[in-house]
Design a protein around this motif. Structure first.
Motif, PDB file in Angstrom:
ATOM      1  N   VAL A 108     159.881  53.271  56.006  1.00  0.00           N
ATOM      2  CA  VAL A 108     158.678  52.915  55.384  1.00  0.00           C
ATOM      3  C   VAL A 108     159.176  53.988  54.162  1.00  0.00           C
ATOM      4  O   VAL A 108     160.198  54.620  54.150  1.00  0.00           O
ATOM      5  N   THR A 109     158.805  53.746  52.543  1.00  0.00           N
ATOM      6  CA  THR A 109     158.610  54.781  51.941  1.00  0.00           C
ATOM      7  C   THR A 109     157.571  55.922  51.561  1.00  0.00           C
ATOM      8  O   THR A 109     156.452  55.432  52.238  1.00  0.00           O
ATOM      9  N   ARG A 110     158.174  56.717  51.933  1.00  0.00           N
ATOM     10  CA  ARG A 110     157.119  57.974  51.425  1.00  0.00           C
ATOM     11  C   ARG A 110     157.237  58.586  50.876  1.00  0.00           C
ATOM     12  O   ARG A 110     158.064  59.744  49.706  1.00  0.00           O
TER      13      ARG A 110
ATOM     14  N   THR B  15     159.419  47.768  45.166  1.00  0.00           N
ATOM     15  CA  THR B  15     158.169  48.880  45.508  1.00  0.00           C
ATOM     16  C   THR B  15     159.164  50.407  45.291  1.00  0.00           C
ATOM     17  O   THR B  15     158.158  51.276  44.316  1.00  0.00           O
ATOM     18  N   PHE B  16     159.931  50.685  46.212  1.00  0.00           N
ATOM     19  CA  PHE B  16     160.618  52.213  45.638  1.00  0.00           C
ATOM     20  C   PHE B  16     160.401  52.061  44.550  1.00  0.00           C
ATOM     21  O   PHE B  16     160.365  53.488  44.107  1.00  0.00           O
ATOM     22  N   GLU B  17     161.742  51.437  43.854  1.00  0.00           N
ATOM     23  CA  GLU B  17     162.482  51.076  42.520  1.00  0.00           C
ATOM     24  C   GLU B  17     161.112  51.398  41.684  1.00  0.00           C
ATOM     25  O   GLU B  17     160.997  52.652  40.779  1.00  0.00           O
ATOM     26  N   TYR B  18     159.991  50.379  41.742  1.00  0.00           N
ATOM     27  CA  TYR B  18     158.540  50.886  41.286  1.00  0.00           C
ATOM     28  C   TYR B  18     157.607  52.531  40.549  1.00  0.00           C
ATOM     29  O   TYR B  18     157.482  52.932  39.897  1.00  0.00           O
ATOM     30  N   LEU B  19     158.272  53.039  42.031  1.00  0.00           N
ATOM     31  CA  LEU B  19     157.182  53.732  42.131  1.00  0.00           C
ATOM     32  C   LEU B  19     158.024  55.613  42.289  1.00  0.00           C
ATOM     33  O   LEU B  19     157.455  55.735  40.782  1.00  0.00           O
ATOM     34  N   GLU B  20     159.448  55.319  41.776  1.00  0.00           N
ATOM     35  CA  GLU B  20     160.672  56.141  41.261  1.00  0.00           C
ATOM     36  C   GLU B  20     160.332  55.758  39.817  1.00  0.00           C
ATOM     37  O   GLU B  20     160.337  57.009  38.988  1.00  0.00           O
ATOM     38  N   LYS B  21     159.742  54.608  39.531  1.00  0.00           N
ATOM     39  CA  LYS B  21     159.430  54.699  37.561  1.00  0.00           C
ATOM     40  C   LYS B  21     158.772  54.899  36.824  1.00  0.00           C
ATOM     41  O   LYS B  21     158.545  55.713  36.544  1.00  0.00           O
TER      42      LYS B  21
END
Length: 144
Positions: free
Chosen positions: A74-76, A114-120
């Protein structure tokens, strides 16, 4: 063997053999399924209710057959305050992504884009392995 109802929930230790029937988080709402138990047995499930981790499908004098939620990546996402938590839930909900949340964090099934989008977007995220139980799911909507 086909089981049609949940008869209880595992709680604590037992002297009986516990045979587990693994299922993925996105299978919890399936009504009909065929799976292989930890004993190697093929087991059918035809339930009228949602599956959950530790749900007992069968019990006799010597053994229990229980559902076991399989941990997944999961992405936390960590939110520093209520405003950031609201923004995180908006971003995930707007993408129709299932999520669960706790004190200062939000989990969603891991997908690299999604992980990369959230980090951006400036969120602090990490990939962890845990049992994911969605609290919020978005099935879709329209703008009629």
């Amino acid at each position: 063997m086909v089981f049609e109802k949940i008869i209880g929930s595992l709680s604590g230790e037992t002297a009986k053999e516990v045979v587990t029937l693994p299922f993925e988080w996105d299978e919890a709402t399936k009504r009909i399924m065929k799976k292989t138990a930890s004993s190697g047995e093929e087991i059918g499930v035809r339930l009228s209710e949602h599956m959950f981790d530790g749900a007992i499908l069968f019990e006799d004098d010597s053994r229990i057959i229980a559902l076991s939620l399989v941990p997944c990546e999961v992405t936390r996402l960590y939110a520093g305050d209520l405003r950031e938590m609201g923004r995180a839930c908006f971003e995930l909900g707007n993408r129709h992504i299932p999520l669960t949340f706790g004190e200062g964090w939000v989990d969603t099934p891991y997908e690299r884009p999604t992980f990369e989008y959230l980090e951006k977007k400036g969120f602090r995220c990490e990939k962890v392995t845990t049992k994911f139980i969605p609290e919020v799911t978005v099935r879709g909507h329209s703008h009629d």
